[in-house]
Design a protein around this motif. Structure first.
Motif, PDB file in Angstrom:
ATOM      1  N   PRO A  43      47.448  44.210  36.167  1.00 26.57           N
ATOM      2  CA  PRO A  43      46.540  43.624  37.150  1.00 26.57           C
ATOM      3  C   PRO A  43      45.257  43.097  36.503  1.00 26.57           C
ATOM      4  N   HIS A  44      44.769  42.017  37.051  1.00 22.91           N
ATOM      5  CA  HIS A  44      43.533  41.333  36.646  1.00 22.91           C
ATOM      6  C   HIS A  44      43.624  40.673  35.268  1.00 22.91           C
ATOM      7  N   LEU A  76      51.361  37.414  43.880  1.00 22.76           N
ATOM      8  CA  LEU A  76      51.359  37.895  42.506  1.00 22.76           C
ATOM      9  C   LEU A  76      50.126  37.439  41.725  1.00 22.76           C
ATOM     10  N   LEU A  77      49.515  36.339  42.152  1.00 20.02           N
ATOM     11  CA  LEU A  77      48.365  35.767  41.447  1.00 20.02           C
ATOM     12  C   LEU A  77      47.237  35.477  42.412  1.00 20.02           C
ATOM     13  N   PRO A  89      45.931  42.516  41.778  1.00 19.63           N
ATOM     14  CA  PRO A  89      45.941  43.969  41.572  1.00 19.63           C
ATOM     15  C   PRO A  89      47.038  44.681  42.355  1.00 19.63           C
ATOM     16  N   ASN A  90      47.519  44.072  43.438  1.00 17.84           N
ATOM     17  CA  ASN A  90      48.533  44.718  44.273  1.00 17.84           C
ATOM     18  C   ASN A  90      49.912  44.099  44.086  1.00 17.84           C
ATOM     19  N   PRO A 114      51.857  49.578  56.241  1.00 21.42           N
ATOM     20  CA  PRO A 114      50.573  49.706  55.540  1.00 21.42           C
ATOM     21  C   PRO A 114      50.758  50.047  54.071  1.00 21.42           C
ATOM     22  N   LEU A 115      49.737  49.762  53.305  1.00 23.14           N
ATOM     23  CA  LEU A 115      49.756  50.111  51.890  1.00 23.14           C
ATOM     24  C   LEU A 115      49.378  51.581  51.750  1.00 23.14           C
ATOM     25  N   ASP A 116      50.368  52.435  51.639  1.00 24.07           N
ATOM     26  CA  ASP A 116      50.154  53.881  51.602  1.00 24.07           C
ATOM     27  C   ASP A 116      49.282  54.323  50.432  1.00 24.07           C
TER      28      ASP A 116
END
Length: 142
Positions: A43-44, A76-77, A89-90, A114-116
């Protein structure tokens, strides 16, 4: 043949030219997605400028742009004007419920659970807000 030599040129991502099948933009987007989801690109991570990547791969700039757009649409970007394109990042978080064994006849167009991974942070912030005891949270007069 590329205008510049990239033998010793530092690039954060150098896809394999031989793996680019037709259509090139989809093959490039697939290579990028594979490297992101496998963790090869964390990520990043800042990706090379599109013009440099086009020169390195000996492709048209619009091909690179189209591949980056596909990956951006997939989450993705992300890009920051004037700074470049970065790995989201996700990107590696699975947010779909669809069964991989099921052959889907539809396209998933949104988040359906949801993003747990963020539940503990969300709970902590909610707890802090509720401890204030202020009823102004429900007031629209601001």
């Amino acid at each position: 043949m590329p205008v510049n030599s990239f033998d010793d040129y530092p690039m954060s991502w150098k896809p394999e030219k031989e793996q680019l099948t037709s259509p090139k933009y989809r093959a490039l987007a697939d290579l990028l997605a594979d490297d992101i989801l496998s963790g090869k690109l964390p990520p990043h991570t800042k990706l090379p400028p599109q013009r440099e990547l086009a020169d390195y791969l000996d492709l048209n700039l619009s091909t690179i742009t189209r591949a980056f757009q596909l990956c951006t649409q997939k989450g993705l970007l992300y890009g920051i004007t004037g700074r470049g394109t970065f790995v989201s990042p996700n990107a590696a978080i699975d947010i779909a419920i669809a069964d991989e064994k099921e052959e889907a006849s539809y396209l998933e167009m949104g988040i359906i659970k949801p993003l747990d991974a963020f539940n503990t942070e969300t709970y902590a912030v909610m707890e802090q807000v509720l401890q204030r005891g202020s009823t102004s949270l429900l007031d629209y007069s601001y």
